[in-house]
Design an enzyme around this catalytic site. Structure first.
Site, PDB file in Angstrom:
ATOM      1  N   PRO A 132       0.821  -1.251   0.055  1.00 12.67           N
ATOM      2  CA  PRO A 132      -0.217   0.110   0.028  1.00 12.67           C
ATOM      3  C   PRO A 132       1.002   1.438  -0.061  1.00 12.67           C
ATOM      4  CG  PRO A 132      -0.862  -1.686   1.630  1.00 12.67           C
ATOM      5  CD  PRO A 132       0.350  -1.928   1.075  1.00 12.67           C
ATOM      6  N   GLU A 133       0.485   2.276  -0.806  1.00 18.81           N
ATOM      7  CA  GLU A 133       1.067   3.577  -0.918  1.00 18.81           C
ATOM      8  C   GLU A 133       0.278   4.607  -0.165  1.00 18.81           C
ATOM      9  OE1 GLU A 133       2.735   4.187  -4.736  1.00 18.81           O
ATOM     10  OE2 GLU A 133       2.697   1.883  -5.327  1.00 18.81           O
ATOM     11  N   ARG A 144       1.262 -12.272   5.205  1.00 23.26           N
ATOM     12  CA  ARG A 144       2.780 -12.587   5.089  1.00 23.26           C
ATOM     13  C   ARG A 144       3.340 -12.203   6.449  1.00 23.26           C
ATOM     14  NH1 ARG A 144       5.127 -10.969  -0.888  1.00 23.26           N
ATOM     15  NH2 ARG A 144       3.627 -12.160  -2.021  1.00 23.26           N
TER      16      ARG A 144
END
Length: 279
Positions: A2-3, A112
């Site tokens: 995500p940015e 993750r």
């Protein structure tokens, strides 16, 4: 990962869900996510009885502002927050659970397990990693053409590498750097120090315009991103180059190409973003 637009979207949706809630208990199922303090029990006990008053964003980080503490959270690639009632089933990817006094829970889920959490006393968060050395916010008055000129003059790296450097400008990642460079007509391998004033002005406008539109559309759902209410972003429908290798350019029709820059997959149009001979 995500940015800025995706994290801003998460911040806004989370604010609608958890402001005013008080922590009753903290459950940590994967301790490696907690980076500060070193003592896990200290992390859990410090939050008990504190109320969430605000949620802020700095670059790609979320800041949960409580009575006496600030929790700095990085979602990394797969991190996601969700509000659930106490009785809701807990899946194997839920690693941190904040139990509230109203029998609701805020659950951090991360397939993750790359996400991180740092807990600080209020005010100390700016003096230590991960926030201490971040560059200016691209949608703030601190990001100016003069700042870019000075920052770029000190490096021999390509413009793609420099824009990904969070100590130069925060919040930008692969998606929005590629899109901004396309909008500005700049080849990703162009040395940052070689950009003219006109190119810097075009790049500044492109970054601001791209991020503003992406925030408005709730970010980009490329793989698994959804906000804290389970909704997808829609900016992926506006992407001009990212993820479009071999597809025709929206401007000139030339096939979009993909190369590696600094180890990162990079999309561009060879006609709209020509590489000058000296580059």
């Amino acid at each position: 990962m995500p940015e800025l637009p995706e994290v801003e979207t998460v911040k806004r949706t989370l604010s609608q869900l958890v402001l005013g809630k008080t922590v009753k208990e903290v459950e940590v199922r994967w301790p490696k996510i907690i980076r500060r303090p070193d003592n896990l029990n200290q992390f859990k006990h410090a939050l008990i009885g504190q109320t969430i008053h605000d949620i802020k964003r700095r670059g790609k980080f979320l800041l949960f502002c409580l009575d006496e503490s600030v929790l700095v959270s990085h979602l990394r690639m797969e991190g996601r927050y969700r509000l659930d009632p106490e009785y809701a089933p807990i899946d194997k990817y839920t690693h941190v659970i904040f139990h509230f006094t109203d029998d609701m829970t805020l659950r951090y889920r991360d397939v993750r397990k790359f996400g991180t959490m740092h807990l600080f006393n209020k005010g100390e968060e700016w003096q230590h990693p991960p926030l201490a050395k971040l560059g200016p916010e691209p949608l703030s008055k601190d990001l100016t053409v003069d700042y870019l000129t000075a920052a770029f003059s000190r490096t021999g790296r390509s413009i793609k590498q420099v824009l990904l450097d969070q100590t130069v400008v925060v919040g930008l990642g692969n998606i929005y750097v590629d899109e901004s460079l396309f909008k500005a007509g700049i080849h990703p391998l162009t040395p940052a120090s070689s950009l003219s004033t006109e190119q810097l002005e075009q790049l500044h406008h492109a970054v601001v315009d791209t991020l503003t539109k992406a925030v408005t559309l709730g970010g980009s759902t490329i793989r698994t991103f959804v906000n804290s209410q389970g909704h997808m972003g829609f900016f992926q429908q506006e992407l001009a180059v990212y993820g479009r290798k071999g597809e025709p350019c929206v401007r000139c029709g030339t096939a979009i190409e993909k190369i590696k820059v600094g180890g990162r997959g990079t999309h561009y149009c060879p006609i709209c973003q020509p590489r000058r001979s000296k580059q």
